[in-house]
Design an enzyme around this catalytic site. Structure first.
Site, PDB file in Angstrom:
ATOM      1  N   ARG A 182       0.679  -1.293   0.143  1.00 34.88           N
ATOM      2  CA  ARG A 182      -0.069   0.020   0.075  1.00 34.88           C
ATOM      3  C   ARG A 182       0.749   1.196   0.065  1.00 34.88           C
ATOM      4  NH1 ARG A 182      -3.512  -2.658   3.797  1.00 34.88           N
ATOM      5  NH2 ARG A 182      -2.652  -1.483   5.471  1.00 34.88           N
ATOM      6  N   SER A 274     -26.497 -31.653   0.405  1.00 36.42           N
ATOM      7  CA  SER A 274     -26.631 -32.294  -0.832  1.00 36.42           C
ATOM      8  C   SER A 274     -28.242 -32.353  -1.604  1.00 36.42           C
ATOM      9  CB  SER A 274     -26.133 -33.694  -0.741  1.00 36.42           C
ATOM     10  OG  SER A 274     -26.293 -34.622  -1.603  1.00 36.42           O
ATOM     11  N   LYS A 280     -25.101 -35.557   4.013  1.00 37.97           N
ATOM     12  CA  LYS A 280     -23.928 -34.778   3.544  1.00 37.97           C
ATOM     13  C   LYS A 280     -23.846 -33.383   4.437  1.00 37.97           C
ATOM     14  CE  LYS A 280     -21.538 -35.833   1.027  1.00 37.97           C
ATOM     15  NZ  LYS A 280     -21.411 -35.349  -0.437  1.00 37.97           N
ATOM     16  N   ASN A 282     -21.062 -30.799   3.632  1.00 36.64           N
ATOM     17  CA  ASN A 282     -20.070 -30.614   2.492  1.00 36.64           C
ATOM     18  C   ASN A 282     -19.389 -29.301   3.156  1.00 36.64           C
ATOM     19  OD1 ASN A 282     -20.329 -32.787   0.884  1.00 36.64           O
ATOM     20  ND2 ASN A 282     -22.218 -31.517  -0.134  1.00 36.64           N
ATOM     21  N   ARG A 313       2.860   4.627 -24.080  1.00 40.58           N
ATOM     22  CA  ARG A 313       1.308   4.365 -23.985  1.00 40.58           C
ATOM     23  C   ARG A 313       1.098   3.151 -24.425  1.00 40.58           C
ATOM     24  NH1 ARG A 313       0.340   7.228 -21.656  1.00 40.58           N
ATOM     25  NH2 ARG A 313      -1.088   8.885 -22.205  1.00 40.58           N
TER      26      ARG A 313
END
Length: 450
Positions: A182, A274, A280, A282, A313
């Site tokens: 930064r 699922s 499930k 996940n 440029r």
């Protein structure tokens, strides 16, 4: 909104890079330019006031600008044209000084720098939150035993706190990188036609200084139209950060496999389910982050390959950045935010970790026995002796410790008490606690510096 925006992105970042905010960032440059030129005595203060008052994005039609940009080659040209028309409605004299002495790339590059500054501030907040969460996990689990794994196979014991400390150490490096880049790279772009500010008749440096102060941006020694390392370093740093987020997510998802079940993403209504399998759970956040980790490196490569730009440029290289960089920031910010949101509620099953340590019936302690025997009979003989015992333990489905008790080669070197101690997790964690302490100390140092 697009269908996948909330899945892969973060609204606060996408808002910064919306079309409307992009237009406003260019107008912020134009307004600041007018103020700076009035301050330097280049244009009348009254005219500058009229220009500044017209620099409001809500007065610009995005669709019209898009059509005109396709003809002119960039979006700054139709924006400046429309701004001039708006100013002319108030004062023909003031309209003469719109975009005075600048070029399209000045507005577009500085506009992107302003967007990047805002986006990096948002991302740093999520990095700080991620740091805090990981530090809490490290401290809480600094003595929680778990199997370390190499080549996705159990290796030797470690602690979960040590594993998370590795994640945290990498995140701390990214926080440092963000602070450094930064300061180094969020610089003003203002050079006019070819970077010499010739149109300002020798007063260019004075205007540039006032413009940088107005926008609160560093003033570079020279305009950087075709020197893209500043922008590309930011893109590359984001690529590195997403890579670390992907590594963390890969680890979590591996620990979350059914057969291992040491970690799990938080459960919730509609989360991780699922369409066909009701059971499930996940790792959906891991999937989101890993998708970003797959996509961002390719985008970073575009930024790197676009650095070779022509003379004063760029033809094609600069234009390749326009959509690529916002996509990198958006995907990176989304991955970071989603992981920072999920981790505080990560489910950690310390009992399962302990149980899994015995999954190989003591083979995980083979190195400990080898090193203890190596002190007595030499490393290679000890290695061969323990390797033979491991093969026998596997073939007979027995615990390694039981096989070693019968091993004649150990008699006279290791007592039963010695052998018992070698199969105690607490005795083979090496310097894990010391490394954990060092990383946590770095967190304290970072917080103090911040």
């Amino acid at each position: 909104m697009r269908l996948f925006d909330k899945l892969f992105r973060y609204e606060a970042i996408d808002r910064i890079f919306s079309d409307r905010e992009y237009i406003q960032s260019l107008l912020d440059f134009e307004a600041a330019l007018a103020r700076a030129e009035a301050k330097a005595g280049v244009i009348p203060a009254a005219d500058a006031h009229i220009i500044v008052a017209a620099c409001r994005a809500e007065q610009f039609n995005v669709e019209e600008l898009a059509v005109q940009a396709a003809l002119s080659g960039n979006v700054a040209i139709p924006i400046v044209k429309k701004l001039t028309e708006l100013v002319a409605k108030q004062s023909q004299d003031a309209a003469r000084f719109v975009h005075w002495g600048a070029t399209s790339q000045d507005a577009m590059d500085t506009g992107v720098v302003l967007q990047l500054r805002s986006a990096l501030e948002v991302m740093d907040q999520d990095l700080a939150r991620l740091t805090s969460t990981l530090a809490t996990l490290v401290d809480k689990h600094r003595a929680t035993p778990i199997a370390a794994r190499t080549w996705m196979q159990q290796a030797i014991p470690t602690t979960f706190g040590f594993i998370v400390a590795g994640w945290l150490d990498a995140v701390l490096r990214h926080r440092s990188r963000f602070a450094e880049l930064r300061a180094r790279n969020l610089a003003l772009q203002f050079g006019g036609a070819v970077g010499t500010l010739a149109a300002l008749s020798g007063r260019g440096p004075i205007v540039a200084k006032a413009l940088a102060e107005d926008l609160r941006l560093p003033l570079p020694p020279i305009p950087w139209h075709t020197h893209r390392d500043r922008i590309v370093e930011i893109a590359t740093a984001l690529g590195l950060c997403v890579g670390t987020l992907g590594k963390i997510s890969r680890d979590i998802s591996l620990h979350a496999q059914t057969e291992i079940a040491e970690l799990a993403e938080p459960a919730g209504q509609g989360r991780g389910g699922s369409s066909t399998m009701p059971q499930k759970r996940n790792p959906v956040t891991c999937a989101i982050v890993l998708a970003a980790a797959q996509r961002v490196p390719g985008l970073v490569s575009i930024m790197l390959s676009s650095m070779v730009q022509e003379q004063e440029r760029g033809l094609g290289g600069w234009q390749a950045e326009w959509e690529t960089l916002p996509e990198i920031v958006s995907l990176s910010g989304g991955a970071l935010h989603h992981l920072a949101e999920m981790l505080p509620d990560l489910h950690i099953d310390a009992q399962r970790m302990l149980k899994n340590l015995d999954a190989t019936h003591g083979l995980i302690f083979a190195e400990a026995v080898t090193m203890a025997m190596g002190d007595r009979i030499g490393k290679m003989p000890a290695h061969l002796l323990v390797e033979s015992a491991c093969k026998k333990a596997r073939a007979e489905n027995r615990h390694l410790k039981d096989v070693l008790r019968e091993e004649q080669g150990l008699h006279g070197y290791l007592t039963p008490a010695d052998l018992e101690g070698l199969f105690d997790i607490r005795n083979y964690l090496g310097s894990a606690e010391e490394f954990v302490r060092r990383v946590l100390a770095e967190v304290s140092t970072t917080a103090t510096a911040g």
